[in-house]
Scaffold this active site. Sequence first.
Site, PDB file in Angstrom:
ATOM      1  CG  HIS A 158      28.698  73.068 -11.354  1.00 23.12           C
ATOM      2  ND1 HIS A 158      27.663  73.910 -11.708  1.00 23.12           N
ATOM      3  CD2 HIS A 158      28.871  72.226 -12.392  1.00 23.12           C
ATOM      4  CE1 HIS A 158      27.220  73.561 -12.911  1.00 23.12           C
ATOM      5  NE2 HIS A 158      27.940  72.547 -13.354  1.00 23.12           N
ATOM      6  CB  SER A 171      33.477  79.949 -21.616  1.00 23.26           C
ATOM      7  OG  SER A 171      33.104  80.961 -20.788  1.00 23.26           O
ATOM      8  CB  SER A 172      30.519  80.204 -26.967  1.00 19.38           C
ATOM      9  OG  SER A 172      29.286  79.667 -26.538  1.00 19.38           O
ATOM     10  CG  ASP A 188      32.822  80.774 -17.605  1.00 19.92           C
ATOM     11  OD1 ASP A 188      33.558  79.987 -16.984  1.00 19.92           O
ATOM     12  OD2 ASP A 188      31.649  80.523 -17.903  1.00 19.92           O
ATOM     13  CE  LYS A 228      25.155  78.583 -17.756  1.00 23.40           C
ATOM     14  NZ  LYS A 228      26.521  78.915 -17.986  1.00 23.40           N
TER      15      LYS A 228
END
Length: 457
Positions: A51, A146-147, A191, A235
């Site tokens: 973050h 991080s798909s 990512d 998310k």
Amino acid sequence: MEATKLDLLERSDENKFNRLKNLAIKFQEKYGKSADFICRAPGRVNLIGEHIDYCGYSVLPMAVDQDVSMAVAVNKDGCICFSNVEKSFRDYQGTVFDYVIDSSNPEWHQYILCGLKGVTEYQKLEKPCGMDILVHGTVPKAAGMSSSSALVCTAGLATAYANECKIDAHGLADECAKCERYIGTQGGGMDQSISFLAERGMAKFISFNPLTAVNVQIPCGAVFVISNSCVKMQKAATAHFNVRVAECKIAARILAKHEGLISPELKKFVDLQNAMGASFGEMLNLVDKVLHEQPYHREEICKLLEITDEKLIETLLSKNTKHVTTFKLYQRAKHVFSEAQRVHQFKAICEEGSDDEAMKKLGKLMNESHESCSKLYECSCPELDKLTALCRKAGALGSRLTGAGWAGCAVSLVPVNNMDSFMVLVKKGFYSDMDENTLQNVLFPTEPGSGAAVYSL
Ligand code: NG1
Ligand code: MG
């Protein structure tokens, strides 16, 4: 980006070769024609630096072997058809001229549309090609690996390659980082950057604005093990993430105002730190001096910044955060400056040596990172707190949540000599009623994998 012949993979990476070859066969079965090319973009594990990318700070991830792959056939009439080998994902059909990305209901195909839309716009493609696509993804979903970005990046890469765009991996990383914002999350670009810029065997120290990626050699006796808490969170469907982004922006403004440094260009913590020419220690002192621990109400924020509520919404909040009434500024700022500092310390330790002492220091930083994520940033969950504690007890030198958090995976630094007992103890302590097959997908060691690529058939 240039394509490599798929057949060349057969010798260097047989598993990947077989999987992609199989995807080409399935494409033929599904669409009754052959694919023109295959492309892939990997997921990642962030070793440290959580973050902070959207605050402008460097992060330290590595790509994993798991990826999202696509077999693609190009057409000139603009038709798009997306299908997934996994049948629970429904087919999508449309055209490149007319589609909607609905951030309130983020379905899988919309991540492909994000990649398509972004590259179409940034590359100024007036009449983009249509594409029939078959997807096969192996990155654990909604798990902090991080798909979603792997899907966006593969789609961006497919669009660029299909339309013969002159763009390299850096350019695509930059464009794809912006693409994912169409779905509503205001991520910082980590990512997409690692997905495009990864190299086998290397973790990367990634910095933004301008985007750079520096190799970081992990100590040779260290293994990074992923363990999935099996708690899931999508998310894009919640406001947790964007609330944190807003809290960081607001805190940066209040600190800047206090220092007499308000300007429209000064948006992120990193901008403020650069303007002040201050060290991380000095930034942490400033937070202690200026911000209070009690949550801030909107009225107080507006008063401090001398702005109206409308202006607050317009400049610092987003669609899904404009109704939030309280913001924790002290805690979030404390996390960001200390975490950004830990990333630099982690890199320096990797550069100094790879002995046992170095590994212990890295582990300590990872534990501190988790503590900060959990207590100050409040992006952990009880299961991840329990799992990381268990991993430490089972022999990891450090263990922390990885990715956005609130759910998903932990990453642990395990000395190679402790690996066997570590796996046994974590299995017993967290996955006792799971069968061996499922276990392989939730508890596994990783090695730094390679970045996104296109293969010709
Ligand atoms: P994941 O774990 O994929 O949700 C998100 C952001 C990153 C970064 C991390 C937290 C996106 C696409 N990704 O990752 O940029 O901010 O959280 O470190 O928004
Ligand atoms: Mg994601």
